[in-house]
Scaffold this motif. Sequence first.
Motif, PDB file in Angstrom:
ATOM      1  N   PRO A 121       0.824  -1.210   0.000  1.00  0.00           N
ATOM      2  CA  PRO A 121       0.000   0.000   0.000  1.00  0.00           C
ATOM      3  C   PRO A 121       0.858   1.260   0.000  1.00  0.00           C
ATOM      4  CG  PRO A 121      -0.546  -1.441   1.861  1.00  0.00           C
ATOM      5  CD  PRO A 121       0.667  -2.004   1.200  1.00  0.00           C
ATOM      6  N   GLY A 122       0.324   2.339  -0.585  1.00  0.00           N
ATOM      7  CA  GLY A 122       1.015   3.623  -0.591  1.00  0.00           C
ATOM      8  C   GLY A 122       0.677   4.417  -1.832  1.00  0.00           C
ATOM      9  N   VAL A 123       1.317   5.564  -1.959  1.00  0.00           N
ATOM     10  CA  VAL A 123       1.161   6.426  -3.135  1.00  0.00           C
ATOM     11  C   VAL A 123       2.386   6.195  -4.018  1.00  0.00           C
ATOM     12  CG1 VAL A 123       0.934   8.785  -3.983  1.00  0.00           C
ATOM     13  CG2 VAL A 123      -0.141   8.133  -1.799  1.00  0.00           C
ATOM     14  N   TYR A 124       2.135   5.762  -5.257  1.00  0.00           N
ATOM     15  CA  TYR A 124       3.215   5.439  -6.186  1.00  0.00           C
ATOM     16  C   TYR A 124       3.590   6.669  -7.001  1.00  0.00           C
ATOM     17  CZ  TYR A 124       3.018   0.559  -4.948  1.00  0.00           C
ATOM     18  OH  TYR A 124       3.100  -0.623  -4.251  1.00  0.00           O
ATOM     19  N   LEU A 125       4.893   6.978  -6.998  1.00  0.00           N
ATOM     20  CA  LEU A 125       5.437   8.158  -7.649  1.00  0.00           C
ATOM     21  C   LEU A 125       6.760   7.781  -8.302  1.00  0.00           C
ATOM     22  CD1 LEU A 125       5.020  10.305  -4.439  1.00  0.00           C
ATOM     23  CD2 LEU A 125       3.649  10.648  -6.474  1.00  0.00           C
ATOM     24  N   SER A 126       7.326   8.734  -9.028  1.00  0.00           N
ATOM     25  CA  SER A 126       8.677   8.569  -9.553  1.00  0.00           C
ATOM     26  C   SER A 126       9.337   9.932  -9.621  1.00  0.00           C
ATOM     27  CB  SER A 126       8.658   7.941 -10.946  1.00  0.00           C
ATOM     28  OG  SER A 126       9.990   7.779 -11.426  1.00  0.00           O
ATOM     29  N   ARG A 127      10.648   9.958  -9.472  1.00  0.00           N
ATOM     30  CA  ARG A 127      11.392  11.204  -9.701  1.00  0.00           C
ATOM     31  C   ARG A 127      11.625  11.411 -11.186  1.00  0.00           C
ATOM     32  NH1 ARG A 127      16.698  10.936  -6.283  1.00  0.00           N
ATOM     33  NH2 ARG A 127      16.625   8.801  -7.036  1.00  0.00           N
ATOM     34  N   ASP A 128      11.186  10.460 -12.005  1.00  0.00           N
ATOM     35  CA  ASP A 128      11.408  10.487 -13.446  1.00  0.00           C
ATOM     36  C   ASP A 128      10.086  10.786 -14.170  1.00  0.00           C
ATOM     37  OD1 ASP A 128      11.916   9.863 -16.145  1.00  0.00           O
ATOM     38  OD2 ASP A 128      13.366   8.320 -15.594  1.00  0.00           O
ATOM     39  N   LEU A 129       9.973  11.960 -14.778  1.00  0.00           N
ATOM     40  CA  LEU A 129       8.766  12.346 -15.514  1.00  0.00           C
ATOM     41  C   LEU A 129       8.455  11.331 -16.608  1.00  0.00           C
ATOM     42  CD1 LEU A 129       6.467  14.280 -16.312  1.00  0.00           C
ATOM     43  CD2 LEU A 129       8.161  15.629 -17.577  1.00  0.00           C
ATOM     44  N   VAL A 155       5.305   6.055  -1.360  1.00  0.00           N
ATOM     45  CA  VAL A 155       5.270   6.856  -0.139  1.00  0.00           C
ATOM     46  C   VAL A 155       4.089   6.387   0.696  1.00  0.00           C
ATOM     47  CG1 VAL A 155       5.044   9.202   0.783  1.00  0.00           C
ATOM     48  CG2 VAL A 155       6.332   8.809  -1.339  1.00  0.00           C
ATOM     49  N   TRP A 156       4.352   6.018   1.946  1.00  0.00           N
ATOM     50  CA  TRP A 156       3.315   5.460   2.804  1.00  0.00           C
ATOM     51  C   TRP A 156       2.269   6.509   3.186  1.00  0.00           C
ATOM     52  CZ3 TRP A 156       1.568   0.926   4.430  1.00  0.00           C
ATOM     53  CH2 TRP A 156       0.716   0.905   5.533  1.00  0.00           C
ATOM     54  N   ASP A 157       2.698   7.680   3.629  1.00  0.00           N
ATOM     55  CA  ASP A 157       1.783   8.686   4.174  1.00  0.00           C
ATOM     56  C   ASP A 157       1.601   9.830   3.173  1.00  0.00           C
ATOM     57  OD1 ASP A 157       0.381  10.595   5.608  1.00  0.00           O
ATOM     58  OD2 ASP A 157       1.717  10.549   7.337  1.00  0.00           O
ATOM     59  N   PRO A 158       0.387  10.012   2.628  1.00  0.00           N
ATOM     60  CA  PRO A 158       0.163  11.069   1.643  1.00  0.00           C
ATOM     61  C   PRO A 158       0.392  12.480   2.202  1.00  0.00           C
ATOM     62  CG  PRO A 158      -1.843   9.753   1.964  1.00  0.00           C
ATOM     63  CD  PRO A 158      -0.791   9.190   2.859  1.00  0.00           C
ATOM     64  N   ARG A 159       0.450  12.621   3.524  1.00  0.00           N
ATOM     65  CA  ARG A 159       0.725  13.953   4.102  1.00  0.00           C
ATOM     66  C   ARG A 159       2.151  14.408   3.827  1.00  0.00           C
ATOM     67  NH1 ARG A 159      -1.593  12.604   9.934  1.00  0.00           N
ATOM     68  NH2 ARG A 159      -0.278  10.832   9.410  1.00  0.00           N
ATOM     69  N   ARG A 160       3.007  13.505   3.362  1.00  0.00           N
ATOM     70  CA  ARG A 160       4.382  13.874   2.977  1.00  0.00           C
ATOM     71  C   ARG A 160       4.436  14.499   1.582  1.00  0.00           C
ATOM     72  NH1 ARG A 160       8.569  12.367   5.680  1.00  0.00           N
ATOM     73  NH2 ARG A 160       8.301  11.129   7.553  1.00  0.00           N
ATOM     74  N   ILE A 161       3.289  14.529   0.892  1.00  0.00           N
ATOM     75  CA  ILE A 161       3.227  14.942  -0.510  1.00  0.00           C
ATOM     76  C   ILE A 161       2.520  16.291  -0.632  1.00  0.00           C
ATOM     77  CG2 ILE A 161       2.390  14.321  -2.809  1.00  0.00           C
ATOM     78  CD1 ILE A 161       2.288  11.374  -1.753  1.00  0.00           C
TER      79      ILE A 161
END
Length: 165
Positions: A60-68, A135-141
Amino acid sequence: MNQLYWAEDPFCLPDGVFQLGASDPVWGINYVMYHGTTWQNAQAILRTGFRPSADGMLGPGVYLSRDLNKASRYPIDCPESHRVVIKVVVNVGKVIAINYQGHPLQKSWHYWGYDTAWVPPNCGMVESGLEEDCVWDPRRIQILGTIHPRPVYPYYYNYPYGMYM
């Protein structure tokens, strides 16, 4: 066939925020990251913020990348013209590298005190070979804005003074 490309408008990074580099993400640093989604989902995220997925490659978490380039490929089953990339700043907190399938903490990293799981590029976990973060906690975003695909125009449209070949 209309060709599209993904590009950001030039911008200045806020103090203490970093973009993609060749290095591993450093604990506690803020990074610009990207999340690819549909136009409809982007509208919901902009209104109410990110919600963690129930599961995925890293749990579980919010999936992101540093790569556009990586984020612009998602969702995979959606036509590119209907995709949107949400640009964010993430405080990654405590980071763990999950660098092979079957890693003992692949889906349980958060329970061991980590805030972000990072899949390094070219480690064999992601078919594209591009890096991925969860990222586990969306409040970090913190959401910065959106990026939309732009049409690629033939070279002759780019002549100065409106001249065409």
